[in-house]
Design an enzyme around this catalytic site. Structure first.
Site, PDB file in Angstrom:
ATOM      1  N   ARG A  76       0.853  -1.207   0.000  1.00  0.00           N
ATOM      2  CA  ARG A  76       0.000   0.000   0.000  1.00  0.00           C
ATOM      3  C   ARG A  76       0.887   1.255   0.000  1.00  0.00           C
ATOM      4  NH1 ARG A  76      -4.600   0.472  -1.694  1.00  0.00           N
ATOM      5  NH2 ARG A  76      -5.345  -1.283  -0.435  1.00  0.00           N
ATOM      6  N   ARG A  98       1.783  -6.379  -9.845  1.00  0.00           N
ATOM      7  CA  ARG A  98       2.108  -5.768  -8.540  1.00  0.00           C
ATOM      8  C   ARG A  98       2.279  -6.798  -7.428  1.00  0.00           C
ATOM      9  NH1 ARG A  98      -3.166  -2.723  -5.940  1.00  0.00           N
ATOM     10  NH2 ARG A  98      -4.629  -4.438  -6.145  1.00  0.00           N
ATOM     11  N   HIS A 167       0.546   3.517 -10.657  1.00  0.00           N
ATOM     12  CA  HIS A 167      -0.460   3.976  -9.683  1.00  0.00           C
ATOM     13  C   HIS A 167       0.223   4.772  -8.555  1.00  0.00           C
ATOM     14  CE1 HIS A 167      -3.747   3.593  -6.760  1.00  0.00           C
ATOM     15  NE2 HIS A 167      -4.447   2.798  -7.550  1.00  0.00           N
ATOM     16  N   ASP A 210     -12.324   9.576  -6.927  1.00  0.00           N
ATOM     17  CA  ASP A 210     -11.860   8.466  -7.776  1.00  0.00           C
ATOM     18  C   ASP A 210     -12.325   8.796  -9.198  1.00  0.00           C
ATOM     19  OD1 ASP A 210     -10.886   6.145  -8.774  1.00  0.00           O
ATOM     20  OD2 ASP A 210     -11.993   4.807  -7.431  1.00  0.00           O
ATOM     21  N   GLU A 269      -2.262   8.932 -11.412  1.00  0.00           N
ATOM     22  CA  GLU A 269      -1.806   7.696 -12.042  1.00  0.00           C
ATOM     23  C   GLU A 269      -1.760   7.791 -13.571  1.00  0.00           C
ATOM     24  OE1 GLU A 269      -4.607   4.771 -10.522  1.00  0.00           O
ATOM     25  OE2 GLU A 269      -4.854   5.969  -8.722  1.00  0.00           O
TER      26      GLU A 269
HETATM   27  O1  TA6 Z   1      -6.826   3.860  -9.074  1.00  0.00           O
HETATM   28  C1  TA6 Z   1      -7.898   4.051  -8.238  1.00  0.00           C
HETATM   29  C2  TA6 Z   1      -8.361   2.718  -7.720  1.00  0.00           C
HETATM   30  O2  TA6 Z   1      -8.683   1.860  -8.766  1.00  0.00           O
HETATM   31  C3  TA6 Z   1      -9.525   2.975  -6.758  1.00  0.00           C
HETATM   32  O3  TA6 Z   1     -10.774   2.625  -7.315  1.00  0.00           O
HETATM   33  C4  TA6 Z   1      -9.146   2.265  -5.492  1.00  0.00           C
HETATM   34  O4  TA6 Z   1      -9.817   1.141  -5.204  1.00  0.00           O
HETATM   35  C5  TA6 Z   1      -7.645   2.152  -5.618  1.00  0.00           C
HETATM   36  O5  TA6 Z   1      -7.314   2.102  -6.968  1.00  0.00           O
HETATM   37  C6  TA6 Z   1      -6.875   1.152  -4.788  1.00  0.00           C
HETATM   38  O6  TA6 Z   1      -7.031  -0.143  -5.219  1.00  0.00           O
HETATM   39  P1  TA6 Z   1      -6.375  -1.327  -4.392  1.00  0.00           P
HETATM   40  O7  TA6 Z   1      -6.712  -2.572  -5.157  1.00  0.00           O
HETATM   41  O8  TA6 Z   1      -4.896  -1.075  -4.336  1.00  0.00           O
HETATM   42  O9  TA6 Z   1      -6.991  -1.280  -3.022  1.00  0.00           O
END
Ligand code: TA6
Length: 300
Positions: A76, A98, A167, A210, A269
């Site tokens: 994260r 990832r 991201h 988002d 991103e």
């Molecule tokens: O890029 C935005 C997103 O797709 C959000 O919708 C949010 O859920 C985030 O990424 C994080 O995703 P993750 O799978 O890392 O919890």
């Protein structure tokens, strides 16, 4: 401030070059770069950059102080490599890159920059998730700026389609005192079922966001007032810029983010967005594509 695990739980293994050393955290290999121009760390699990700090400046990249370093999980924070799909259109969410182990291909340092290259290729495991042949090369070029380039190659005999994102989680002093410009005015709002929206105003980070922006300028700027700096982001090889902040309730529901984590981060991103697996960008056998982001800091 980097999360304590980056200093406490990092176990030294070997020196690779004047600026680069190899460590591990919870058994996951981590490369540490300490050059006169910057400090950085890259996890081979996920091909995931987890720190970048130009010399004499604040951290540019945000890492959760509750990030979990385990083979099963995506880290994260940092720069997750979402590929070969973006979002929940496939399983696992945001693709397998990832959570895959990337191989260290080579590293090089000159007076100008330290460059690290990692590689991921199709394997028995990736073919069970995505039945295609590929090779992906991630190049990190680190100096007072950071450039990340994901080159994907179709090494198979049939075309395939992809989507994805670099991201990036940016470290900001205080979300409510941060605004973003250059992302364009047209976006679809993922919090409203993809509703098409228009707004030409600067985006202030003061709520759950988002959004998928589809007509961004060449440079997107994050005005990080509290750190008295502007972080600029220049993306290439993408079709949109996703901006995300989970805000209070979503932060609280995430086990790997502290309750107030949303206050000091925003994701901007470099994204190749698609609505499903069969409408992604096409790559023919033998073809290559590069998705990249270049991040700089301006001190006004
Ligand atoms: O890029 C935005 C997103 O797709 C959000 O919708 C949010 O859920 C985030 O990424 C994080 O995703 P993750 O799978 O890392 O919890």
């Amino acid at each position: 401030m980097v999360p304590p695990m980056l200093t406490n739980d990092l176990i030294f293994e070997e020196i690779l070059s004047a600026s680069t050393s190899r460590h591990h955290m919870n058994g996951l290999p981590i490369l540490k770069i300490q050059s006169p121009l910057c400090e950085a760390m890259i996890s081979l699990h996920g091909g995931h950059l987890i720190q970048f700090k130009p010399a004499g400046q604040q951290e540019v990249i945000w890492l959760s102080n509750k990030a979990i370093f385990s083979e099963e999980k995506a880290i994260r924070g940092g720069v997750p490599i979402c590929w070969p799909w973006f979002g929940q259109i496939g399983s696992p969410s945001h693709g397998f890159a990832r959570t895959s182990h990337w191989q260290l291909l080579d590293y090089e340092e000159t007076g100008q920059a330290v460059t690290v290259r990692l590689k991921l290729s199709a394997s028995k495991q990736t073919r069970t998730l995505w039945p295609h042949d590929f090779s992906a090369i991630l190049t990190f070029t680190m100096s007072s700026t950071l450039r990340i380039n994901l080159e994907m190659i179709n090494t198979g005999e049939t075309p395939w389609q992809w989507s994805g994102a670099l991201h990036t989680y940016f470290n900001i002093a205080e979300a409510t005192e941060t605004w973003i410009t250059g992302m364009g005015s047209s976006y679809s709002d993922s919090l409203k079922n993809g509703l098409p929206c228009e707004s030409s105003e600067a985006l202030i980070i003061n709520q759950s966001i988002d959004r998928i922006y589809t007509d961004s300028d060449e440079t997107v700027s994050i005005h990080d007032q509290g750190h008295q700096r502007i972080i600029t982001v220049r993306n290439q090889g993408h079709n949109s810029v996703v901006i995300w902040n989970p805000w209070k309730d979503n932060s609280r529901s995430m086990g790997d983010m502290s309750d107030d984590g949303y206050e000091t981060m925003v994701c901007v991103e470099a994204t190749q967005y698609t609505k499903d697996l069969t409408s992604g960008a096409l790559l023919m056998p033998g073809e290559k594509h590069q998705l990249s982001t270049e991040i700089s800091v301006i001190k006004p």
